[in-house]
Scaffold this active site. Structure first.
Site, short mmCIF file in Angstrom:
data_model
loop_
_atom_site.label_atom_id
_atom_site.label_comp_id
_atom_site.label_asym_id
_atom_site.label_seq_id
_atom_site.Cartn_x
_atom_site.Cartn_y
_atom_site.Cartn_z
N GLU A 21 0.83 -1.21 0.00
CA GLU A 21 0.00 0.00 0.00
C GLU A 21 0.86 1.26 0.00
O GLU A 21 0.50 2.26 -0.61
CB GLU A 21 -0.91 0.03 1.24
CG GLU A 21 -1.96 -1.05 1.25
CD GLU A 21 -2.75 -1.01 2.54
OE1 GLU A 21 -3.93 -0.63 2.48
OE2 GLU A 21 -2.19 -1.37 3.60
N TYR A 53 -12.48 27.97 1.18
CA TYR A 53 -12.45 26.52 1.00
C TYR A 53 -11.39 26.06 0.02
O TYR A 53 -11.02 24.90 0.02
CB TYR A 53 -13.83 25.93 0.69
CG TYR A 53 -14.67 26.65 -0.33
CD1 TYR A 53 -14.50 26.44 -1.68
CD2 TYR A 53 -15.68 27.50 0.09
CE1 TYR A 53 -15.30 27.08 -2.60
CE2 TYR A 53 -16.48 28.15 -0.83
CZ TYR A 53 -16.28 27.94 -2.18
OH TYR A 53 -17.08 28.57 -3.10
N ILE A 71 -5.62 5.62 8.35
CA ILE A 71 -6.42 6.77 7.93
C ILE A 71 -6.88 7.58 9.14
O ILE A 71 -7.14 8.77 9.02
CB ILE A 71 -7.59 6.38 7.00
CG1 ILE A 71 -8.53 5.38 7.66
CG2 ILE A 71 -7.06 5.86 5.67
CD1 ILE A 71 -9.77 5.05 6.82
N GLU A 72 -6.94 6.94 10.30
CA GLU A 72 -7.27 7.67 11.52
C GLU A 72 -6.21 8.75 11.79
O GLU A 72 -6.53 9.87 12.21
CB GLU A 72 -7.35 6.73 12.72
CG GLU A 72 -8.51 5.76 12.67
CD GLU A 72 -8.19 4.44 11.96
OE1 GLU A 72 -7.28 4.41 11.10
OE2 GLU A 72 -8.85 3.44 12.28
N LYS A 98 -11.00 4.81 2.16
CA LYS A 98 -10.00 4.12 1.33
C LYS A 98 -10.79 3.23 0.38
O LYS A 98 -11.54 2.35 0.80
CB LYS A 98 -9.07 3.26 2.19
CG LYS A 98 -8.04 2.49 1.36
CD LYS A 98 -7.24 1.52 2.21
CE LYS A 98 -6.15 2.24 2.93
NZ LYS A 98 -5.17 1.29 3.54
#
Length: 116
Positions: A21, A53, A71-72, A98
């Site tokens: 990954e 933004y 991802i946390e 993901k």
């Protein structure tokens, strides 16, 4: 109060616990929901009276470019970066998905939602 949503931001990044990954990478989808007082911008029509933004997108992109195992962890960095740049935000939510995660079977995506 108002909410600004940045929806469907797509990134190709190298987050994951498996070596593959971190080498091959995969697609991620990020969503940001921020709550902020929009009263001045509603009247003035000036960008400086609200959260830019485009700048938020740039912060998300910068954090997505840094490899992480989880991802946390990426989500926490995104929260910290946005809140650090825009302290006027009263509520902030980041969702990271993901796409096609390596779970040993078919799964569309895995998603983490963090709030601040």
């Amino acid at each position: 109060m108002g909410k600004i949503l940045l929806e469907g931001m797509e990134f190709f990044a190298y987050h994951g616990c498996f070596h593959e990954e971190q080498v091959i990478g995969t697609r991620f989808i990020v969503e940001v929901v921020l709550e902020v007082d929009t009263a001045r911008a509603e009247v003035s029509d000036h960008l400086e009276d609200t959260v830019n933004y485009q700048s938020v997108y740039g912060l998300v992109r910068t954090e997505m470019e840094q490899k992480s195992h989880l991802i946390e962890h990426v989500g926490r960095r995104i929260l910290d970066a946005i809140k650090g740049s825009f302290p006027e935000i009263t509520s902030l939510q980041v969702t990271i998905s993901k796409v096609n995660p390596p779970l040993g079977g078919k799964a569309k995506q895995v998603t983490c939602v963090l709030n601040r």
